[in-house]
Design a protein around this motif. Structure first.
Motif, PDB file in Angstrom:
ATOM      1  N   ASN A  36       0.194  -1.061  -0.240  1.00  0.00           N
ATOM      2  CA  ASN A  36       0.229  -0.117  -0.065  1.00  0.00           C
ATOM      3  C   ASN A  36       1.103   1.378   0.080  1.00  0.00           C
ATOM      4  O   ASN A  36       2.260   1.355   0.158  1.00  0.00           O
ATOM      5  CB  ASN A  36      -0.918  -0.171   1.186  1.00  0.00           C
ATOM      6  N   ARG A 108       0.224 -10.013   3.548  1.00  0.00           N
ATOM      7  CA  ARG A 108       0.417  -8.382   3.146  1.00  0.00           C
ATOM      8  C   ARG A 108      -1.275  -8.817   2.724  1.00  0.00           C
ATOM      9  O   ARG A 108      -1.972  -9.345   3.241  1.00  0.00           O
ATOM     10  CB  ARG A 108       0.950  -8.226   1.488  1.00  0.00           C
ATOM     11  N   VAL A 109      -1.806  -7.551   2.929  1.00  0.00           N
ATOM     12  CA  VAL A 109      -2.676  -7.306   2.797  1.00  0.00           C
ATOM     13  C   VAL A 109      -3.976  -8.357   1.739  1.00  0.00           C
ATOM     14  O   VAL A 109      -3.182  -8.342   1.050  1.00  0.00           O
ATOM     15  CB  VAL A 109      -3.442  -6.015   2.736  1.00  0.00           C
ATOM     16  N   HIS A 127      -6.746  -7.309   7.131  1.00  0.00           N
ATOM     17  CA  HIS A 127      -7.761  -6.239   6.054  1.00  0.00           C
ATOM     18  C   HIS A 127      -6.652  -4.616   5.602  1.00  0.00           C
ATOM     19  O   HIS A 127      -6.920  -3.603   5.058  1.00  0.00           O
ATOM     20  CB  HIS A 127      -8.615  -5.488   6.293  1.00  0.00           C
ATOM     21  N   GLU A 128      -5.649  -4.544   6.732  1.00  0.00           N
ATOM     22  CA  GLU A 128      -4.773  -3.250   6.594  1.00  0.00           C
ATOM     23  C   GLU A 128      -4.142  -3.950   7.580  1.00  0.00           C
ATOM     24  O   GLU A 128      -3.581  -4.215   8.513  1.00  0.00           O
ATOM     25  CB  GLU A 128      -6.522  -2.262   7.020  1.00  0.00           C
TER      26      GLU A 128
END
Length: 188
Positions: A36, A108-109, A127-128
């Motif tokens: 991200n 990872r996400v 999710h994050e």
């Protein structure tokens, strides 16, 4: 005096070049791992802050600030960093853990994971990943906010997809059986 000015100019030039190179390297890691952009930016800012602290230290040394004064200042800073590295519940330890997660976390996400915890089943999709915690959405729809420092201390199992995660969920099996006071899942 002229030597000091030359050293300061060289130090400033080295600092600017190092900032750019490190920032590009962090962004390259982020692109390679499909991370991200917000997370990459956050890590870049943290590393730049550390580099700035080193720059300020070297700048003070070149200016001739006494070692005793610098020693008191940096021993205080290292005490705080020590707490960040070893205090389990501190905010600083979660920020430090976020740096470790950025460079070394194999998940990872979007990945389906299970955090091995004897008290609670924490199985779901990431999710994050923020600077303080990992947000996991469970199969039941609940959201779990798990501290970064704790996720580094626990075992984490990665599943290939949601179907495989559902096969390993004891929580869904308990809900289907009606255990723990939960209502049964409709088969419609």
């Amino acid at each position: 005096m002229l030597v000091q000015i030359g050293l300061l100019a060289l130090l400033v030039l080295a600092y600017v070049i190092a900032l750019r190179l490190i920032s590009k390297a962090i962004h390259a890691v982020g692109l390679r791992r499909s991370l991200n952009d917000l997370r990459v930016s956050l890590i870049s800012k943290m590393v730049n802050l550390a580099l700035t602290a080193v720059f300020v230290f070297l700048f003070c040394v070149v200016l001739g600030v006494g070692y005793g004064q610098l020693a008191v200042f940096f021993s205080s800073v290292f005490a705080v960093v020590g707490i960040a590295l070893f205090a389990q519940w501190s905010i600083l330890s979660n920020v430090t853990a976020s740096l470790i997660i950025f460079f070394g976390f194999p998940y990872r996400v979007g990945d389906w994971i299970k955090v091995v915890d004897k008290d609670e089943e924490i199985l779901g999709q990431i999710h994050e990943i923020t600077s303080f915690h990992v947000i996991i959405t469970r199969l039941t729809g609940d959201t779990v906010t798990y501290p970064n420092s704790m996720i580094l201390q626990k075992g984490v199992i990665r599943y290939r997809n949601e179907a495989e995660a559902k096969q390993h969920s004891t929580l869904l099996k308990d809900v289907a059986k009606g255990d723990n006071g939960a209502t049964e899942i409709s088969k419609n």
